[in-house]
Write a protein that holds these residues in place. Structure first.
Motif, PDB file in Angstrom:
ATOM      1  N   PRO A 140       0.819  -1.210   0.000  1.00 10.38           N
ATOM      2  CA  PRO A 140       0.000   0.000   0.000  1.00 10.38           C
ATOM      3  C   PRO A 140       0.850   1.255   0.000  1.00 10.38           C
ATOM      4  O   PRO A 140       1.950   1.285   0.572  1.00 10.38           O
ATOM      5  CB  PRO A 140      -0.822  -0.116   1.290  1.00 10.38           C
ATOM      6  CG  PRO A 140      -0.029  -1.034   2.159  1.00 10.38           C
ATOM      7  CD  PRO A 140       0.659  -2.001   1.235  1.00 10.38           C
TER       8      PRO A 140
ATOM      9  N   ARG B 255       1.299   4.570   1.507  1.00  9.39           N
ATOM     10  CA  ARG B 255       0.879   5.300   2.691  1.00  9.39           C
ATOM     11  C   ARG B 255       1.748   6.532   2.881  1.00  9.39           C
ATOM     12  O   ARG B 255       2.911   6.559   2.498  1.00  9.39           O
ATOM     13  CB  ARG B 255       0.978   4.424   3.943  1.00  9.39           C
ATOM     14  CG  ARG B 255       0.038   3.211   3.959  1.00  9.39           C
ATOM     15  CD  ARG B 255      -0.005   2.597   5.340  1.00  9.39           C
ATOM     16  NE  ARG B 255      -0.925   1.471   5.409  1.00  9.39           N
ATOM     17  CZ  ARG B 255      -0.544   0.205   5.291  1.00  9.39           C
ATOM     18  NH1 ARG B 255       0.724  -0.078   5.104  1.00  9.39           N
ATOM     19  NH2 ARG B 255      -1.426  -0.769   5.369  1.00  9.39           N
ATOM     20  N   CYS B 256       1.177   7.532   3.508  1.00  7.80           N
ATOM     21  CA  CYS B 256       1.955   8.709   3.880  1.00  7.80           C
ATOM     22  C   CYS B 256       2.825   8.323   5.074  1.00  7.80           C
ATOM     23  O   CYS B 256       2.304   7.860   6.094  1.00  7.80           O
ATOM     24  CB  CYS B 256       1.033   9.869   4.241  1.00  7.80           C
ATOM     25  SG  CYS B 256       1.884  11.436   4.432  1.00  7.80           S
TER      26      CYS B 256
ATOM     27  N   LYS C 122       4.834   7.959   8.481  1.00  8.67           N
ATOM     28  CA  LYS C 122       4.547   8.492   9.796  1.00  8.67           C
ATOM     29  C   LYS C 122       5.480   9.684  10.078  1.00  8.67           C
ATOM     30  O   LYS C 122       6.688   9.638   9.848  1.00  8.67           O
ATOM     31  CB  LYS C 122       4.754   7.441  10.877  1.00  8.67           C
ATOM     32  CG  LYS C 122       4.405   7.940  12.282  1.00  8.67           C
ATOM     33  CD  LYS C 122       4.679   6.857  13.329  1.00  8.67           C
ATOM     34  CE  LYS C 122       3.662   5.739  13.190  1.00  8.67           C
ATOM     35  NZ  LYS C 122       3.824   4.741  14.299  1.00  8.67           N
TER      36      LYS C 122
END
Length: 252
Positions: free
Chosen positions: A241, A243-244, A246
């Motif tokens: 995936p 994802r931005c 963290k």
């Protein structure tokens, strides 16, 4: 044909690249979600200036996920064509030698014309193919000078049909970068928009995600079995995936 570019082109020793233009992006408050204290939602200013627009020229390599996105405030053919030629010249210079199995014949070019309602007329003399280039069918992309330049450098253009922008995987990377660069922001100048996109692209290229062609209905079950992650904007998928990261903060 465009699906075959990703699935068959690489086995033939061909590089597959995708070109597109994103925008124009205005200097107005941009929609986007954000974390806010309960009862204190984020608010956008009710007064703002439309101080020009910015466009992003996108060059995407699905095999490794690398993207190049210079920005511009205007994009006529006098700007677009020199950029296309500079980028493609740099790509050709970095290509590995042709595979021994590479087919230098004219038929190797003509296979990418099969099924077209308006086939492209190939010149009499053709070099070995090196690159398959997916791009939309804007009139500027079909100018005689540009198309002949592509053929002369071993580049076969594959134009997406009308209402077929989802066939271009550059659409997906543009949506990913736009969300990270623009969501919830209020740019005040075109230069600021371009700066944000370039910063986000640099962060992406530090750990890019390769895109894999996913097709549409015919490959739905296979995507589920492989647990591929479908991307918006085209028929591309990823193995993990997107994802931005963290702690990653959007540019201000």
């Amino acid at each position: 044909m465009i699906e075959a570019a990703d699935t068959v082109g690489q086995s033939l020793g061909l590089e597959v690249w995708c070109d597109d233009e994103a925008g124009p992006f205005q200097t107005i408050p941009q929609p986007g979600s954000s974390w806010q204290p309960e009862g204190d939602p984020a608010r956008q200013p009710h007064e703002y200036l439309r101080d020009g627009t910015a466009k992003i020229l996108t060059r995407f390599h699905p095999a490794d996920g690398q993207v190049r996105i210079p920005g511009t405030t205007t994009c006529p053919n006098t700007v677009l064509h020199p950029w296309l030629e500079r980028e493609r010249t740099a790509i050709l210079a970095a290509l590995p030698p042709l595979l021994p199995t590479a087919d230098p014949s004219r038929a190797a070019w003509e296979r990418w014309l099969r099924g077209l309602q308006q086939p492209i007329t190939l010149p009499a003399v053709l070099p070995p193919r090196r690159v398959l280039l997916v791009l939309d069918n804007l009139a500027g992309h079909k100018s005689v000078a540009l198309v002949l330049w592509l053929f002369a450098h071993g580049i076969m253009p594959l134009y997406t049909p009308v209402s077929g922008s989802w066939l271009n995987m550059a659409e997906s990377i543009q949506r990913v970068l736009k969300s990270r660069a623009m969501a919830g922001q209020h740019p005040t100048s075109p230069a600021e928009i371009i700066k944000w996109f370039e910063e986000v692209a640099a962060f992406w290229n530090a750990n890019p995600t390769p895109f894999v062609w996913g097709g549409k209905r015919a490959a739905r079950r296979k995507r589920q079995r492989d647990r591929s992650h479908r991307l918006s904007g085209s028929g591309a998928t990823t193995r993990r995936p997107v994802r931005c990261p963290k702690g990653h903060a959007r540019p201000k």
